[in-house]
Design a protein around this motif. Structure first.
Motif, mmCIF file in Angstrom:
data_model
loop_
_atom_site.group_PDB
_atom_site.id
_atom_site.type_symbol
_atom_site.label_atom_id
_atom_site.label_comp_id
_atom_site.label_asym_id
_atom_site.label_seq_id
_atom_site.Cartn_x
_atom_site.Cartn_y
_atom_site.Cartn_z
ATOM 1 N N LEU A 84 0.831 -1.208 0.000
ATOM 2 C CA LEU A 84 0.000 0.000 0.000
ATOM 3 C C LEU A 84 0.865 1.259 0.000
ATOM 4 C CD1 LEU A 84 -2.879 -0.956 2.476
ATOM 5 C CD2 LEU A 84 -3.070 -0.575 0.008
ATOM 6 N N ILE A 85 1.918 1.244 0.806
ATOM 7 C CA ILE A 85 2.833 2.392 0.839
ATOM 8 C C ILE A 85 3.546 2.538 -0.497
ATOM 9 C CG2 ILE A 85 4.938 3.295 1.911
ATOM 10 C CD1 ILE A 85 4.045 1.968 4.524
ATOM 11 N N ILE A 169 -2.326 1.386 -18.609
ATOM 12 C CA ILE A 169 -1.130 0.705 -18.122
ATOM 13 C C ILE A 169 -1.007 0.828 -16.605
ATOM 14 C CG2 ILE A 169 1.400 0.817 -18.118
ATOM 15 C CD1 ILE A 169 1.198 1.546 -21.108
ATOM 16 N N LEU A 170 -1.304 2.023 -16.072
ATOM 17 C CA LEU A 170 -1.223 2.232 -14.634
ATOM 18 C C LEU A 170 -2.189 1.330 -13.880
ATOM 19 C CD1 LEU A 170 -0.171 3.771 -12.179
ATOM 20 C CD2 LEU A 170 -1.902 5.530 -12.618
ATOM 21 N N PHE A 171 -3.422 1.254 -14.352
ATOM 22 C CA PHE A 171 -4.410 0.433 -13.656
ATOM 23 C C PHE A 171 -4.135 -1.062 -13.838
ATOM 24 C CE2 PHE A 171 -6.702 4.306 -13.017
ATOM 25 C CZ PHE A 171 -7.435 4.072 -11.858
ATOM 26 N N LEU A 172 -3.616 -1.448 -14.998
ATOM 27 C CA LEU A 172 -3.200 -2.848 -15.158
ATOM 28 C C LEU A 172 -2.094 -3.192 -14.170
ATOM 29 C CD1 LEU A 172 -3.130 -3.326 -19.048
ATOM 30 C CD2 LEU A 172 -4.663 -4.450 -17.430
ATOM 31 N N GLY A 173 -1.151 -2.252 -14.008
ATOM 32 C CA GLY A 173 -0.075 -2.472 -13.042
ATOM 33 C C GLY A 173 -0.599 -2.634 -11.624
ATOM 34 N N ILE A 174 -1.595 -1.812 -11.244
ATOM 35 C CA ILE A 174 -2.187 -1.914 -9.905
ATOM 36 C C ILE A 174 -2.915 -3.247 -9.741
ATOM 37 C CG2 ILE A 174 -3.903 -0.921 -8.344
ATOM 38 C CD1 ILE A 174 -3.163 1.828 -9.480
ATOM 39 N N PHE A 176 -2.341 -6.100 -11.392
ATOM 40 C CA PHE A 176 -1.343 -7.163 -11.322
ATOM 41 C C PHE A 176 -0.642 -7.172 -9.969
ATOM 42 C CE2 PHE A 176 -0.729 -6.873 -16.211
ATOM 43 C CZ PHE A 176 -1.856 -7.668 -16.383
ATOM 44 N N THR A 177 -0.453 -5.982 -9.389
ATOM 45 C CA THR A 177 0.205 -5.887 -8.087
ATOM 46 C C THR A 177 -0.678 -6.436 -6.981
ATOM 47 O OG1 THR A 177 1.378 -3.896 -8.834
ATOM 48 C CG2 THR A 177 1.336 -4.308 -6.470
ATOM 49 N N ALA A 178 -1.983 -6.175 -7.077
ATOM 50 C CA ALA A 178 -2.914 -6.557 -6.013
ATOM 51 C C ALA A 178 -2.981 -8.068 -5.819
ATOM 52 C CB ALA A 178 -4.305 -6.002 -6.317
ATOM 53 N N ASN A 179 -2.960 -8.830 -6.915
ATOM 54 C CA ASN A 179 -3.081 -10.289 -6.795
ATOM 55 C C ASN A 179 -2.280 -10.976 -7.898
ATOM 56 O OD1 ASN A 179 -3.842 -12.829 -6.038
ATOM 57 N ND2 ASN A 179 -6.025 -12.570 -6.448
ATOM 58 N N PRO A 180 -0.943 -10.958 -7.800
ATOM 59 C CA PRO A 180 -0.127 -11.532 -8.881
ATOM 60 C C PRO A 180 -0.288 -13.043 -9.016
ATOM 61 C CG PRO A 180 1.241 -10.972 -6.989
ATOM 62 C CD PRO A 180 -0.126 -10.428 -6.715
ATOM 63 N N SER A 181 -0.523 -13.744 -7.912
ATOM 64 C CA SER A 181 -0.635 -15.206 -7.973
ATOM 65 C C SER A 181 -1.822 -15.647 -8.809
ATOM 66 C CB SER A 181 -0.759 -15.783 -6.563
ATOM 67 O OG SER A 181 -1.897 -15.263 -5.900
ATOM 68 N N LEU A 182 -2.884 -14.828 -8.843
ATOM 69 C CA LEU A 182 -4.065 -15.164 -9.641
ATOM 70 C C LEU A 182 -3.703 -15.315 -11.111
ATOM 71 C CD1 LEU A 182 -7.171 -15.454 -9.946
ATOM 72 C CD2 LEU A 182 -7.258 -12.957 -10.200
ATOM 73 N N TYR A 183 -2.878 -14.396 -11.623
ATOM 74 C CA TYR A 183 -2.514 -14.408 -13.042
ATOM 75 C C TYR A 183 -1.437 -15.465 -13.318
ATOM 76 C CZ TYR A 183 -5.007 -10.034 -12.564
ATOM 77 O OH TYR A 183 -5.959 -9.090 -12.275
ATOM 78 N N LYS A 184 -0.499 -15.640 -12.382
ATOM 79 C CA LYS A 184 0.527 -16.675 -12.570
ATOM 80 C C LYS A 184 -0.098 -18.062 -12.577
ATOM 81 C CE LYS A 184 4.474 -14.192 -10.617
ATOM 82 N NZ LYS A 184 5.507 -14.177 -9.534
ATOM 83 N N ASP A 185 -0.997 -18.307 -11.613
ATOM 84 C CA ASP A 185 -1.655 -19.619 -11.554
ATOM 85 C C ASP A 185 -2.524 -19.852 -12.789
ATOM 86 O OD1 ASP A 185 -0.470 -20.020 -9.130
ATOM 87 O OD2 ASP A 185 -2.226 -19.435 -7.936
ATOM 88 N N GLY A 186 -3.129 -18.780 -13.307
ATOM 89 C CA GLY A 186 -3.927 -18.908 -14.522
ATOM 90 C C GLY A 186 -3.088 -19.329 -15.710
ATOM 91 N N ILE A 187 -1.867 -18.788 -15.813
ATOM 92 C CA ILE A 187 -0.969 -19.192 -16.894
ATOM 93 C C ILE A 187 -0.519 -20.633 -16.713
ATOM 94 C CG2 ILE A 187 1.289 -18.749 -17.950
ATOM 95 C CD1 ILE A 187 0.892 -15.794 -17.277
ATOM 96 N N LEU A 188 -0.232 -21.016 -15.465
ATOM 97 C CA LEU A 188 0.240 -22.383 -15.197
ATOM 98 C C LEU A 188 -0.837 -23.431 -15.463
ATOM 99 C CD1 LEU A 188 2.356 -21.860 -11.950
ATOM 100 C CD2 LEU A 188 3.194 -22.442 -14.234
ATOM 101 N N LEU A 189 -2.111 -23.032 -15.407
ATOM 102 C CA LEU A 189 -3.184 -23.969 -15.726
ATOM 103 C C LEU A 189 -3.112 -24.458 -17.168
ATOM 104 C CD1 LEU A 189 -6.295 -22.384 -13.934
ATOM 105 C CD2 LEU A 189 -5.111 -24.507 -13.327
ATOM 106 N N LEU A 190 -2.507 -23.646 -18.044
ATOM 107 C CA LEU A 190 -2.376 -24.005 -19.453
ATOM 108 C C LEU A 190 -1.192 -24.936 -19.714
ATOM 109 C CD1 LEU A 190 -3.014 -20.458 -20.959
ATOM 110 C CD2 LEU A 190 -4.691 -22.286 -20.609
ATOM 111 N N VAL A 191 -0.366 -25.151 -18.682
ATOM 112 C CA VAL A 191 0.844 -25.961 -18.834
ATOM 113 C C VAL A 191 0.552 -27.394 -18.395
ATOM 114 C CG1 VAL A 191 3.267 -26.201 -18.138
ATOM 115 C CG2 VAL A 191 2.250 -23.925 -18.394
ATOM 116 N N PRO A 192 1.025 -28.421 -19.147
ATOM 117 C CA PRO A 192 0.833 -29.822 -18.728
ATOM 118 C C PRO A 192 1.431 -30.086 -17.350
ATOM 119 C CG PRO A 192 1.622 -29.698 -20.994
ATOM 120 C CD PRO A 192 1.701 -28.310 -20.447
#
Length: 351
Positions: A84-85, A169-174, A176-192
């Protein structure tokens, strides 16, 4: 009693029908895959700028996380408060800086806008005095001038306009910052399943590389801004602060950025004299040399070493496809591609 040929004939017919069905299935499967690839390529081509903005947003998120990590270590705060800071402090600091120096920047921009046309005319007059200068003027006149203008227009053309792109871009950055694991796990779901560990390692390597590049770029942009502003102020060049900021912003574009940033400074130096213009050019060259020897090793420690020729080619390709945004993001995008090729192909064939 049936004869042997009467038993084998229907069996051969069934086998042939199975082969035909199998062949037809393979053909339709191949056609389906080809059609899907074409559709994906068309979607990527149409939405390429949006994908680039997503990459820029991920770089903003990398900055917020890097600053949050530093705050967490130094102040011993919880991760949530540190983030937050990181976000609110960056936005507040940006607003405060613009509040205090915004009026001075605006005045220098107005002065630079009024001075440059006269400076360009004076430079043309000086060029006309030499045979080489006359050739340059001939090339920049007529159709070539229109081509240069069209190229510049394409260069600064973006999907939603500069302010709209920055806002997204600024809001996308915010986000992605708020919950990065959500997007990483979503990408990993596509991997065998058997490749998920490799997928995590690749994502970690890409993240480390981009953080290193971003850290180095921020240091180099700040350092070059200070050096150019001080140098031009000592030379008595008008709009030194604006020229320093322009140089700092363009520092994010390797190879091409420093050359573009030097042009207005050297032109203003011509209004004082040829010697002053030469000294201004030396200030730019010396500043870039200092930054290259201090910051570039820092970048290369955390990021893969990219060949300069390959970097320039990627910038030209990305500039053609997506204008200024493509050129700015050409280096991190190239780094991602090189990491993917290295992990998925080079290491595989050499193992």
């Amino acid at each position: 009693m049936l004869k042997p040929y009467e038993i084998t004939a229907p069996k051969q017919k069934i086998d042939m029908e199975k082969k035909e069905n199998s062949y037809s299935l393979k053909v339709w499967r191949t056609v389906g895959i080809a059609a899907l690839l074409v559709v994906v390529i068309l979607i990527i081509r149409v939405a390429f700028n949006v994908l680039l903005m997503a990459l820029a947003g991920s770089l903003i998120a990398a900055y917020f996380h890097g600053l949050g990590d530093l705050i967490e270590r130094k102040l011993k705060l919880r991760r949530t408060f540190a983030m937050l800071i990181s976000i609110s402090g960056t936005l507040i600091l940006t607003v405060v800086l613009l509040w205090f120096i915004g009026s001075k920047i605006q005045a220098q921009i107005a002065e630079l806008s009024n001075t440059l046309p006269h400076t360009v005319n004076a430079a043309k007059a000086r060029l006309a005095e030499t045979p080489v200068g006359q050739k340059v003027l001939e090339y920049s006149a007529g159709d070539n001038s229109k081509k240069l203008l069209d190229t510049a227009t394409t260069f600064f053309n973006t999907s939603f306009g500069v302010l709209g792109d920055l806002y997204i871009i600024l809001f996308l950055g915010i986000f992605f910052t708020a919950n990065p694991s959500l997007y990483k796990d979503g990408i990993l779901l596509l991997v065998p399943k058997d490749k998920k560990q490799l997928g995590r390692e690749i994502m970690d390597r890409i993240s480390l590389s981009l953080k290193g590049w971003l850290k180095g770029m921020m240091i180099s942009m700040l350092l070059i801004t200070i050096l150019i502003t001080l140098g031009l102020t000592l030379m008595g060049i008008k709009a030194a602060l604006v020229l320093g900021l322009i140089t700092g912003i363009l520092e994010i574009i390797p190879n091409l950025g420093p050359l573009i940033a030097m042009i207005p400074g050297v032109l203003l130096g011509f209004t004082v004299g040829v010697g002053t213009a030469a000294i201004v050019a030396l200030i730019y060259i010396a500043s870039q040399t200092i930054v290259a020897n201090i910051v570039t090793p820092l970048i290369q420690k955390r990021m893969i070493n990219l060949p300069p020729a390959l970097t320039l080619i990627s910038q030209l390709i990305m500039g053609t496809l997506s204008g200024a945004l493509g050129i700015i993001l050409a280096v991190p995008l190239l780094a991602i591609l090189v990491i993917l090729v290295d992990e998925l192909y080079v290491k595989e064939i050499n193992s």
